[in-house]
Design an enzyme around this catalytic site. Structure first.
Site, PDB file in Angstrom:
ATOM      1  N   LYS A  78       0.828  -1.213   0.000  1.00 18.37           N
ATOM      2  CA  LYS A  78       0.000   0.000   0.000  1.00 18.37           C
ATOM      3  C   LYS A  78       0.861   1.262   0.000  1.00 18.37           C
ATOM      4  O   LYS A  78       0.457   2.282  -0.545  1.00 18.37           O
ATOM      5  CB  LYS A  78      -0.965  -0.004   1.191  1.00 18.37           C
ATOM      6  CG  LYS A  78      -2.094  -1.005   1.016  1.00 18.37           C
ATOM      7  CD  LYS A  78      -3.335  -0.604   1.795  1.00 18.37           C
ATOM      8  CE  LYS A  78      -4.495  -1.529   1.425  1.00 18.37           C
ATOM      9  NZ  LYS A  78      -5.697  -1.275   2.212  1.00 18.37           N
TER      10      LYS A  78
ATOM     11  N   LYS B 117      -2.486 -10.879  -6.762  1.00 14.95           N
ATOM     12  CA  LYS B 117      -3.800 -11.072  -6.119  1.00 14.95           C
ATOM     13  C   LYS B 117      -4.899 -10.284  -6.836  1.00 14.95           C
ATOM     14  O   LYS B 117      -4.651  -9.164  -7.265  1.00 14.95           O
ATOM     15  CB  LYS B 117      -3.661 -10.593  -4.671  1.00 14.95           C
ATOM     16  CG  LYS B 117      -4.837 -10.860  -3.793  1.00 14.95           C
ATOM     17  CD  LYS B 117      -4.679 -10.209  -2.427  1.00 14.95           C
ATOM     18  CE  LYS B 117      -5.013  -8.742  -2.464  1.00 14.95           C
ATOM     19  NZ  LYS B 117      -5.245  -8.102  -1.175  1.00 14.95           N
TER      20      LYS B 117
ATOM     21  N   LYS C 127      -9.524  -5.126  -5.317  1.00 19.74           N
ATOM     22  CA  LYS C 127     -10.519  -4.083  -5.535  1.00 19.74           C
ATOM     23  C   LYS C 127      -9.934  -2.884  -6.256  1.00 19.74           C
ATOM     24  O   LYS C 127     -10.580  -2.223  -7.033  1.00 19.74           O
ATOM     25  CB  LYS C 127     -10.928  -3.599  -4.139  1.00 19.74           C
ATOM     26  CG  LYS C 127     -12.375  -3.662  -3.793  1.00 19.74           C
ATOM     27  CD  LYS C 127     -12.540  -3.095  -2.374  1.00 19.74           C
ATOM     28  CE  LYS C 127     -12.864  -4.192  -1.400  1.00 19.74           C
ATOM     29  NZ  LYS C 127     -12.836  -3.775   0.009  1.00 19.74           N
TER      30      LYS C 127
HETATM   31  P1  TYM Z   1      -9.933  -6.569   2.846  1.00 18.05           P
HETATM   32  O1  TYM Z   1     -11.062  -5.623   2.940  1.00 18.05           O
HETATM   33  O2  TYM Z   1      -8.754  -6.223   2.034  1.00 18.05           O
HETATM   34  O3  TYM Z   1     -10.451  -7.965   2.336  1.00 18.05           O
HETATM   35  C1  TYM Z   1     -11.555  -8.588   2.952  1.00 18.05           C
HETATM   36  C2  TYM Z   1     -11.413 -10.086   2.921  1.00 18.05           C
HETATM   37  O4  TYM Z   1     -11.329 -10.550   1.571  1.00 18.05           O
HETATM   38  C3  TYM Z   1     -10.179 -11.369   1.422  1.00 18.05           C
HETATM   39  N1  TYM Z   1      -9.648 -11.215   0.058  1.00 18.05           N
HETATM   40  C4  TYM Z   1      -9.313 -12.237  -0.737  1.00 18.05           C
HETATM   41  N2  TYM Z   1      -9.387 -13.571  -0.556  1.00 18.05           N
HETATM   42  C5  TYM Z   1      -8.978 -14.358  -1.574  1.00 18.05           C
HETATM   43  N3  TYM Z   1      -8.500 -13.871  -2.746  1.00 18.05           N
HETATM   44  C6  TYM Z   1      -8.417 -12.536  -2.970  1.00 18.05           C
HETATM   45  N4  TYM Z   1      -7.961 -12.074  -4.121  1.00 18.05           N
HETATM   46  C7  TYM Z   1      -8.831 -11.657  -1.928  1.00 18.05           C
HETATM   47  N5  TYM Z   1      -8.894 -10.303  -1.817  1.00 18.05           N
HETATM   48  C8  TYM Z   1      -9.394 -10.053  -0.582  1.00 18.05           C
HETATM   49  C9  TYM Z   1      -9.211 -10.854   2.471  1.00 18.05           C
HETATM   50  O5  TYM Z   1      -8.229 -11.802   2.781  1.00 18.05           O
HETATM   51  C10 TYM Z   1     -10.157 -10.575   3.621  1.00 18.05           C
HETATM   52  O6  TYM Z   1     -10.444 -11.751   4.336  1.00 18.05           O
HETATM   53  N6  TYM Z   1      -7.505  -6.089   7.135  1.00 18.05           N
HETATM   54  C11 TYM Z   1      -8.650  -6.695   6.524  1.00 18.05           C
HETATM   55  C12 TYM Z   1      -9.956  -6.327   7.169  1.00 18.05           C
HETATM   56  C13 TYM Z   1     -10.005  -6.495   8.646  1.00 18.05           C
HETATM   57  C14 TYM Z   1     -10.152  -7.730   9.330  1.00 18.05           C
HETATM   58  C15 TYM Z   1     -10.181  -7.386  10.722  1.00 18.05           C
HETATM   59  C16 TYM Z   1     -10.260  -9.044   8.920  1.00 18.05           C
HETATM   60  C17 TYM Z   1      -9.935  -5.508   9.578  1.00 18.05           C
HETATM   61  N7  TYM Z   1     -10.049  -6.050  10.819  1.00 18.05           N
HETATM   62  C18 TYM Z   1     -10.294  -8.362  11.669  1.00 18.05           C
HETATM   63  C19 TYM Z   1     -10.384 -10.016   9.902  1.00 18.05           C
HETATM   64  C20 TYM Z   1     -10.405  -9.677  11.256  1.00 18.05           C
HETATM   65  C21 TYM Z   1      -8.688  -6.263   5.078  1.00 18.05           C
HETATM   66  O7  TYM Z   1      -8.145  -5.280   4.682  1.00 18.05           O
HETATM   67  O8  TYM Z   1      -9.466  -7.009   4.319  1.00 18.05           O
END
Ligand code: TYM
Length: 334
Positions: free
Chosen positions: A115, A197, A200
């Site tokens: 990032k 990966k 979004k």
């Molecule tokens: P975020 O918003 O980037 O993504 C949300 C969830 O989607 C999964 N994900 C994927 N899984 C498989 N393949 C992909 N290409 C892919 N892109 C995204 C992510 O692994 C995630 O599970 N930091 C976290 C959000 C968060 C969180 C938490 C998660 C904040 N606090 C506490 C668990 C527990 C995040 O940025 O996810």
């Protein structure tokens, strides 16, 4: 008396349209695990502002993501569905955990490095301490399991390290969370650069499938998907990342195995693999998209879910926060 179930916490950043990666890595597993766990599913809006958001679209993105949570089948009656910013204990605990985290361990985080590269003009402290707020989210509720995609593994490990570090000094305050990844699709890849990966925020809109994509867009994105110069359909992540990614998507959305699809498509060529993946995904998404558009119109219902979720999460967050303040020696409020 009803038996207490183990606890799940997970969240997604409501920073725009949710992707197929978010679904396969997170949402799908939340739905399948929700019978066996007491769950907190948060829209982690505080994490989202580590990257600049337009206030108006940010608010509407939060409702969009909430409607997606509900449309995929999360039950907001049995579980807590809430906005992170509605529960002050997350930031309260995050501050405390800041004082137990090291610059070195945070600077090793892959997401921070990625990032920072993408937002060179805004490498803010929030981006750096992001995993600490995530650790607070998890540790605040005595979470046992954190279902996430593979990219979040490092962050869950930091949460575990912090919990162990804190418990070593102050006794048994935090539960030690385990990470959960789906057996297939823990890391869905970009359709354009299948060694990267699916994300979004990819600049190339053909690289990512959004859950609300129209059927014709899905078909076009798959037609343009990068495969390789060979013709053989087989699952080999190292040598055939593009083909393996398509097979993964196909298997996940049809609930069949990669092996079954590989056998069925033997000798058909990549064109057939691409259209089969697109068509099955379109059918898979259709009912979810329909529910989404119905739910999204019902502002009153969405607000009622957030209101109830926040009230329950605020309540649930107090026990561990109080314990933390207490073991640290803070004078309780009068
Ligand atoms: P975020 O918003 O980037 O993504 C949300 C969830 O989607 C999964 N994900 C994927 N899984 C498989 N393949 C992909 N290409 C892919 N892109 C995204 C992510 O692994 C995630 O599970 N930091 C976290 C959000 C968060 C969180 C938490 C998660 C904040 N606090 C506490 C668990 C527990 C995040 O940025 O996810």
């Amino acid at each position: 008396m009803t038996e207490k179930k183990p606890i799940i916490f997970s969240g997604i950043q409501p920073s725009g349209n949710l992707t197929l990666g978010n679904y396969v890595g997170a949402l799908k597993n939340w739905v399948s695990l929700q019978d066996k766990y007491d769950c907190l599913f948060s829209l982690v809006d505080l994490h989202t502002i580590t990257v600049r958001q337009d206030p108006k679209s940010f608010r509407s993105n939060c409702y969009d993501a909430l409607a997606i949570y509900l449309a995929v089948g999360i039950d907001p009656i049995r579980h807590n569905v809430f906005l992170q910013s509605h529960v002050p204990a997350h930031t309260q605990l995050a501050w405390i955990l800041n004082c137990y985290s090291y610059m070195g361990e945070l600077s090793r985080m892959t997401q921070f490095k990625d990032k920072s590269k993408k937002n060179e003009t805004n490498i803010n402290v929030g981006l750096f301490s992001y995993p600490i707020l995530m650790a607070a989210d998890i540790l605040l509720y005595g979470t046992n399991l954190v279902p996430v995609g593979a990219d979040q593994k490092q962050h869950v490990e930091i949460a575990r390290d912090l919990a162990l570090r804190f418990n070593n000094i102050y006794g048994q305050v935090f539960a030690i969370p385990e990470v959960y990844h789906p057996p297939l699709g823990a890391r869905l890849m970009s359709l354009q650069e299948p060694t990267k990966k699916m994300s979004k925020s990819d600049d190339n809109s053909s690289a990512t499938i959004f859950l609300l994509d129209k059927p014709e867009d899905i078909l076009n994105k798959f037609k343009r998907a990068v495969t390789d110069s060979d013709t053989e359909i087989c699952f080999d992540i190292k040598n055939k990342p593009g083909v393996s990614n398509l097979l993964t998507i196909l298997a996940v959305v049809t609930d069949r195995s990669v092996e079954e699809w590989t056998t069925q498509l033997q000798g058909s060529g990549y064109g057939k693999l691409k259209t089969a993946t697109a068509e099955n995904l379109i059918e898979f998404l259709r009912p979810m998209q329909k529910r989404y558009y119905q739910l999204r119109k019902d502002q009153e219902y969405l607000d009622s879910v957030l209101k109830q979720g926040a009230a329950r999460a605020v309540d649930a967050s107090q026990e561990i926060l109080k314990k933390v303040y207490d073991v640290l020696g803070f004078i309780p409020t009068f």
